[in-house]
Design a protein around this motif. Structure first.
Motif, PDB file in Angstrom:
ATOM      1  N   ARG A 128       0.803  -1.218   0.000  1.00  0.00           N
ATOM      2  CA  ARG A 128       0.000   0.000   0.000  1.00  0.00           C
ATOM      3  C   ARG A 128       0.842   1.278   0.000  1.00  0.00           C
ATOM      4  NH1 ARG A 128      -5.106   1.790   3.641  1.00  0.00           N
ATOM      5  NH2 ARG A 128      -5.870  -0.206   2.933  1.00  0.00           N
ATOM      6  N   ASP A 129       1.853   1.348   0.863  1.00  0.00           N
ATOM      7  CA  ASP A 129       2.648   2.574   0.957  1.00  0.00           C
ATOM      8  C   ASP A 129       3.343   2.891  -0.369  1.00  0.00           C
ATOM      9  OD1 ASP A 129       1.883   2.944   3.577  1.00  0.00           O
ATOM     10  OD2 ASP A 129       3.657   1.948   4.407  1.00  0.00           O
ATOM     11  N   ALA A 130       3.892   1.864  -1.018  1.00  0.00           N
ATOM     12  CA  ALA A 130       4.578   2.089  -2.288  1.00  0.00           C
ATOM     13  C   ALA A 130       3.593   2.517  -3.375  1.00  0.00           C
ATOM     14  CB  ALA A 130       5.312   0.823  -2.718  1.00  0.00           C
ATOM     15  N   VAL A 131       2.409   1.921  -3.393  1.00  0.00           N
ATOM     16  CA  VAL A 131       1.406   2.277  -4.396  1.00  0.00           C
ATOM     17  C   VAL A 131       0.942   3.719  -4.186  1.00  0.00           C
ATOM     18  CG1 VAL A 131      -0.876   1.743  -5.314  1.00  0.00           C
ATOM     19  CG2 VAL A 131       0.668  -0.115  -4.715  1.00  0.00           C
ATOM     20  N   ILE A 132       0.679   4.086  -2.950  1.00  0.00           N
ATOM     21  CA  ILE A 132       0.258   5.458  -2.656  1.00  0.00           C
ATOM     22  C   ILE A 132       1.359   6.443  -3.056  1.00  0.00           C
ATOM     23  CG2 ILE A 132      -0.289   7.083  -0.795  1.00  0.00           C
ATOM     24  CD1 ILE A 132      -1.842   4.794   0.553  1.00  0.00           C
ATOM     25  N   ALA A 133       2.607   6.104  -2.740  1.00  0.00           N
ATOM     26  CA  ALA A 133       3.721   6.985  -3.124  1.00  0.00           C
ATOM     27  C   ALA A 133       3.804   7.107  -4.642  1.00  0.00           C
ATOM     28  CB  ALA A 133       5.040   6.451  -2.560  1.00  0.00           C
ATOM     29  N   GLY A 134       3.635   6.000  -5.346  1.00  0.00           N
ATOM     30  CA  GLY A 134       3.680   6.030  -6.807  1.00  0.00           C
ATOM     31  C   GLY A 134       2.568   6.849  -7.416  1.00  0.00           C
ATOM     32  N   LEU A 135       1.417   6.870  -6.755  1.00  0.00           N
ATOM     33  CA  LEU A 135       0.280   7.629  -7.265  1.00  0.00           C
ATOM     34  C   LEU A 135       0.288   9.089  -6.799  1.00  0.00           C
ATOM     35  CD1 LEU A 135      -2.576   5.025  -6.759  1.00  0.00           C
ATOM     36  CD2 LEU A 135      -1.534   5.735  -8.911  1.00  0.00           C
ATOM     37  N   THR A 136       1.168   9.428  -5.891  1.00  0.00           N
ATOM     38  CA  THR A 136       1.161  10.769  -5.312  1.00  0.00           C
ATOM     39  C   THR A 136       2.395  11.588  -5.693  1.00  0.00           C
ATOM     40  OG1 THR A 136      -0.037   9.851  -3.428  1.00  0.00           O
ATOM     41  CG2 THR A 136       0.882  12.038  -3.149  1.00  0.00           C
ATOM     42  N   LEU A 137       3.559  10.988  -5.577  1.00  0.00           N
ATOM     43  CA  LEU A 137       4.802  11.723  -5.802  1.00  0.00           C
ATOM     44  C   LEU A 137       5.008  12.029  -7.278  1.00  0.00           C
ATOM     45  CD1 LEU A 137       7.070   9.711  -3.346  1.00  0.00           C
ATOM     46  CD2 LEU A 137       5.914  11.883  -2.946  1.00  0.00           C
ATOM     47  N   SER A 138       5.695  13.110  -7.547  1.00  0.00           N
ATOM     48  CA  SER A 138       5.859  13.553  -8.934  1.00  0.00           C
ATOM     49  C   SER A 138       7.027  12.875  -9.643  1.00  0.00           C
ATOM     50  CB  SER A 138       6.064  15.067  -8.976  1.00  0.00           C
ATOM     51  OG  SER A 138       7.213  15.400  -8.233  1.00  0.00           O
ATOM     52  N   TRP A 139       7.984  12.326  -8.918  1.00  0.00           N
ATOM     53  CA  TRP A 139       9.124  11.702  -9.575  1.00  0.00           C
ATOM     54  C   TRP A 139       8.824  10.258  -9.917  1.00  0.00           C
ATOM     55  CZ3 TRP A 139      11.203   7.651  -6.885  1.00  0.00           C
ATOM     56  CH2 TRP A 139      10.945   7.604  -5.519  1.00  0.00           C
ATOM     57  N   SER A 140       9.608   9.724 -10.850  1.00  0.00           N
ATOM     58  CA  SER A 140       9.377   8.375 -11.342  1.00  0.00           C
ATOM     59  C   SER A 140      10.707   7.618 -11.448  1.00  0.00           C
ATOM     60  CB  SER A 140       8.724   8.446 -12.723  1.00  0.00           C
ATOM     61  OG  SER A 140       8.738   7.181 -13.341  1.00  0.00           O
ATOM     62  N   PRO A 141      10.710   6.326 -11.147  1.00  0.00           N
ATOM     63  CA  PRO A 141      11.930   5.535 -11.299  1.00  0.00           C
ATOM     64  C   PRO A 141      12.121   5.031 -12.731  1.00  0.00           C
ATOM     65  CG  PRO A 141      10.231   4.179 -10.342  1.00  0.00           C
ATOM     66  CD  PRO A 141       9.657   5.575 -10.486  1.00  0.00           C
ATOM     67  N   GLY A 142      11.401   5.614 -13.672  1.00  0.00           N
ATOM     68  CA  GLY A 142      11.434   5.145 -15.054  1.00  0.00           C
ATOM     69  C   GLY A 142      12.814   5.153 -15.682  1.00  0.00           C
ATOM     70  N   VAL A 143      13.612   6.181 -15.407  1.00  0.00           N
ATOM     71  CA  VAL A 143      14.951   6.269 -15.990  1.00  0.00           C
ATOM     72  C   VAL A 143      15.823   5.124 -15.482  1.00  0.00           C
ATOM     73  CG1 VAL A 143      17.027   7.690 -16.154  1.00  0.00           C
ATOM     74  CG2 VAL A 143      14.774   8.748 -16.304  1.00  0.00           C
ATOM     75  N   VAL A 144      15.772   4.882 -14.189  1.00  0.00           N
ATOM     76  CA  VAL A 144      16.557   3.791 -13.604  1.00  0.00           C
ATOM     77  C   VAL A 144      16.105   2.460 -14.184  1.00  0.00           C
ATOM     78  CG1 VAL A 144      17.106   2.574 -11.460  1.00  0.00           C
ATOM     79  CG2 VAL A 144      17.002   5.065 -11.486  1.00  0.00           C
ATOM     80  N   GLU A 145      14.793   2.251 -14.283  1.00  0.00           N
ATOM     81  CA  GLU A 145      14.272   1.008 -14.850  1.00  0.00           C
ATOM     82  C   GLU A 145      14.731   0.828 -16.291  1.00  0.00           C
ATOM     83  OE1 GLU A 145      12.691  -1.499 -13.390  1.00  0.00           O
ATOM     84  OE2 GLU A 145      12.826  -0.443 -11.489  1.00  0.00           O
ATOM     85  N   GLY A 146      14.819   1.934 -17.033  1.00  0.00           N
ATOM     86  CA  GLY A 146      15.301   1.854 -18.412  1.00  0.00           C
ATOM     87  C   GLY A 146      16.741   1.369 -18.481  1.00  0.00           C
ATOM     88  N   HIS A 147      17.585   1.875 -17.576  1.00  0.00           N
ATOM     89  CA  HIS A 147      18.983   1.430 -17.542  1.00  0.00           C
ATOM     90  C   HIS A 147      19.082  -0.033 -17.136  1.00  0.00           C
ATOM     91  CE1 HIS A 147      20.819   5.224 -18.485  1.00  0.00           C
ATOM     92  NE2 HIS A 147      20.182   5.837 -17.491  1.00  0.00           N
ATOM     93  N   VAL A 148      18.277  -0.444 -16.168  1.00  0.00           N
ATOM     94  CA  VAL A 148      18.277  -1.845 -15.734  1.00  0.00           C
ATOM     95  C   VAL A 148      17.865  -2.746 -16.895  1.00  0.00           C
ATOM     96  CG1 VAL A 148      17.136  -3.516 -14.223  1.00  0.00           C
ATOM     97  CG2 VAL A 148      17.938  -1.341 -13.299  1.00  0.00           C
ATOM     98  N   ASN A 149      16.826  -2.360 -17.638  1.00  0.00           N
ATOM     99  CA  ASN A 149      16.398  -3.158 -18.794  1.00  0.00           C
ATOM    100  C   ASN A 149      17.497  -3.249 -19.846  1.00  0.00           C
ATOM    101  OD1 ASN A 149      13.899  -4.018 -18.048  1.00  0.00           O
ATOM    102  ND2 ASN A 149      12.814  -2.301 -18.955  1.00  0.00           N
ATOM    103  N   ARG A 150      18.184  -2.143 -20.093  1.00  0.00           N
ATOM    104  CA  ARG A 150      19.262  -2.132 -21.088  1.00  0.00           C
ATOM    105  C   ARG A 150      20.377  -3.083 -20.670  1.00  0.00           C
ATOM    106  NH1 ARG A 150      23.852   0.664 -21.131  1.00  0.00           N
ATOM    107  NH2 ARG A 150      23.152   2.031 -19.453  1.00  0.00           N
TER     108      ARG A 150
END
Length: 125
Positions: free
Chosen positions: A78-100
């Protein structure tokens, strides 16, 4: 029917809106499901994570087993989901590097060791 429920009401034609209203009037469970889906979509699109606990409670009050499963999954983190739906920053860039890096590792599987992977990762960016 699924598309009608998942679409924004203003994106539906008048005919589709009337048909959807007719179906929802005939089936109270489907009407409750549509209401929960639309309110969850609003929470997602408007980034209103603080409303998630209230949405989860509303889902649990209705007899909709498939949504109960979704609610239980969301509740586990729950806490992570709420943070993901509330906070303006995203871990998308990091996830992109991990996928690469994972893609490079898969390409090299069985061909070379960690030393080559260490050289190849910085060169691929």
């Amino acid at each position: 029917m699924t598309r009608w429920i998942l679409s924004r009401p203003e994106a539906l034609t008048e005919s589709e809106q009337l048909q959807l209203k007719g179906v929802l009037a005939d089936c109270p469970e489907l009407k409750a499901l549509a209401g929960h889906v639309r309110s969850f979509a609003q929470i997602l699109t408007e980034r209103q994570g603080e409303r998630l606990p209230e949405w989860l409670d509303a889902v649990r009050r209705d007899d909709l087993p498939s949504l109960h499963t979704l609610a239980a999954g969301i509740d586990r983190d729950r806490d992570a989901v709420i943070a993901g739906l509330t906070l303006s920053w995203s871990p998308g860039v990091v996830e992109g590097h991990v996928n690469r890096i994972k893609m490079l590792k898969r390409q090299m599987f069985g061909r070379a060791g960690f030393a080559l992977l260490r050289k190849r990762v910085p060169l691929s960016s």
